[in-house]
Design an enzyme around this catalytic site. Sequence first.
Site, mmCIF file in Angstrom:
data_model
loop_
_atom_site.group_PDB
_atom_site.id
_atom_site.type_symbol
_atom_site.label_atom_id
_atom_site.label_comp_id
_atom_site.label_asym_id
_atom_site.label_seq_id
_atom_site.Cartn_x
_atom_site.Cartn_y
_atom_site.Cartn_z
ATOM 1 N N LYS A 247 -9.700 -2.901 -6.282
ATOM 2 C CA LYS A 247 -9.072 -3.743 -5.267
ATOM 3 C C LYS A 247 -9.866 -3.637 -3.966
ATOM 4 O O LYS A 247 -10.065 -2.551 -3.445
ATOM 5 C CB LYS A 247 -7.630 -3.295 -5.036
ATOM 6 C CG LYS A 247 -6.939 -3.967 -3.844
ATOM 7 C CD LYS A 247 -5.590 -3.322 -3.544
ATOM 8 C CE LYS A 247 -4.982 -3.821 -2.248
ATOM 9 N NZ LYS A 247 -3.712 -3.148 -1.919
ATOM 10 N N ASP B 59 -5.679 -5.943 5.484
ATOM 11 C CA ASP B 59 -4.407 -6.475 4.993
ATOM 12 C C ASP B 59 -3.390 -6.568 6.136
ATOM 13 O O ASP B 59 -2.823 -5.563 6.555
ATOM 14 C CB ASP B 59 -3.862 -5.578 3.880
ATOM 15 C CG ASP B 59 -2.559 -6.105 3.291
ATOM 16 O OD1 ASP B 59 -2.265 -7.302 3.504
ATOM 17 O OD2 ASP B 59 -1.863 -5.334 2.620
ATOM 18 N N LYS C 40 3.040 -7.223 8.218
ATOM 19 C CA LYS C 40 3.313 -5.803 8.413
ATOM 20 C C LYS C 40 3.589 -5.530 9.885
ATOM 21 O O LYS C 40 3.159 -6.289 10.763
ATOM 22 C CB LYS C 40 2.091 -4.963 7.995
ATOM 23 C CG LYS C 40 1.711 -5.025 6.526
ATOM 24 C CD LYS C 40 0.469 -4.176 6.294
ATOM 25 C CE LYS C 40 -0.007 -4.244 4.846
ATOM 26 N NZ LYS C 40 0.896 -3.524 3.935
ATOM 27 N N ARG D 291 -2.144 -6.697 -6.150
ATOM 28 C CA ARG D 291 -1.931 -6.914 -7.580
ATOM 29 C C ARG D 291 -2.358 -8.318 -7.987
ATOM 30 O O ARG D 291 -2.676 -8.557 -9.155
ATOM 31 C CB ARG D 291 -0.471 -6.652 -7.933
ATOM 32 C CG ARG D 291 0.534 -7.581 -7.297
ATOM 33 C CD ARG D 291 1.930 -7.009 -7.251
ATOM 34 N NE ARG D 291 2.022 -5.903 -6.305
ATOM 35 C CZ ARG D 291 3.127 -5.197 -6.091
ATOM 36 N NH1 ARG D 291 4.238 -5.467 -6.762
ATOM 37 N NH2 ARG D 291 3.148 -4.223 -5.209
#
Length: 485
Positions: free
Chosen positions: A249, A254, A261, A335
């Site tokens: 990954k 992110d 977040k 994922r």
Amino acid sequence: MIHYRLVTALPSEQEQCHLITRPDSPLLQQDALRNNPLIAEMTARAAQGKLADTCFGCGPFARITLVPQSAWQDNLTDSLLTFLRPLFASPMCREVLLDCTQIHDTVLAKTLRFLFNQQHRLTDLGLKTTAQNDTRLTHIHAYCSDNELARLEPLFKQQQAIANGMVAARRLADIPSEQCTPQFVVEEAQRLCAAFPALRCEVLDEQAIIEQGLGLLHAVGKGASRPPRLLAIHYEGASHGPVRSYVGKGITFDTGGLWLKDGAGMYTMKYDMCGAANVLGLMLSIAELALPVRVMGVLALAENAIGPDAMQPGSVAHACNGMTVEINNTDAEGRLVLSDAIAWTSQRHAQTRYIIDLATLTGAVVKALGYELSGLMTQDKALRSALTLAGEQSGDEVWSLPLDARLKKQTESAIADLCNTPTNNAAISASAAWLLHHFCPADIPWAHLDVSGTALWREGGKSMASGRPIPLLMQHLLNDLSLNS
């Protein structure tokens, strides 16, 4: 590069050397040390279970450290490294004489990786303008008995190669994300792989990603101004035979996307590409050892950003194996890129021995296992057993979590084949693995490593890349080659 040599007597060049030994070591009976009254005091202190360390009156050495006897056999809590880490935070010597007699093999391997990893510091990034301590470890002298030379030499060679791969991965992961973009990772990988003729890089840009149907990777990366990439690194150490594949990954930053977040949760998200960085490091270690095997490492690279084109909760994306996934949480992007990369990897070779993916995937695995153990999820009993054994041997351990059809409801979607997160917020780590398993054909052994707890080294409120689980994967590969030779 940190060099090493195995010695069976005290080296002649001791004046700039740091001796690290134990209180009952035969080294302390050498003429140069036997009559030093300071040694008796230090031995008594170490015998009480305390660290004995001095830079004064310890001639002919520049520094002497006596570590309590029990630490040299402690392969569970790393007490030897716990004693040594503060000493190397600001080292005084360029050379170390390490006592390798009566030390547990796993403790020795971990200690060697720690020492070889001294090649990299955060200050090497050149972002500090203040002067730093520039004393660096350059040589390791390993004291052992004559009959241990032949056994220890391959261990040192392997641990140096493993550490070199870890250093490459750590350097890449530590770079701030405004520089370390998907394209930067590709270029850095190409630069590093160019040193090894057996390594070849294959790159899919954003257009090729679309054309080859990697809709999940595209969905994650399309919101960023810095587009996604898929990098495959091919190692041809043999002319034929099955291919062992690793998928990492590589979310270079992110934000969580539209499922944003908070600031604290976003702070270390430049490290969300540690899985990809460690696949690169693994490939470099394999090439350095010139292992007789075929390997493919796949890096799924994207930035999960907020923008007018960012993926939206409730959207549906198509993977390259034809399956559809409802994106009900844009902060579960890892994922998604892994699913596409696993499916793409499974289609590349007629003979695939196994696929192992590694990712900083879920915070839930940290709550379950802490910072010392990586989470292992697989339905293949042989692969589970082999990885568990390799973890114990290398000191880079895993702990198996359940993965079976009882998790099916966690990925059910009313509109698509699957959804990317469970709506009940339960079994987060295992549910992610259950999603991933749909993208590897049943006839290919597959395992998922959630390294959210282990991919970083945390100390004093600060984090930096650790290079794990490269030691685990190298030990597993070496074991696998030994079994099939």
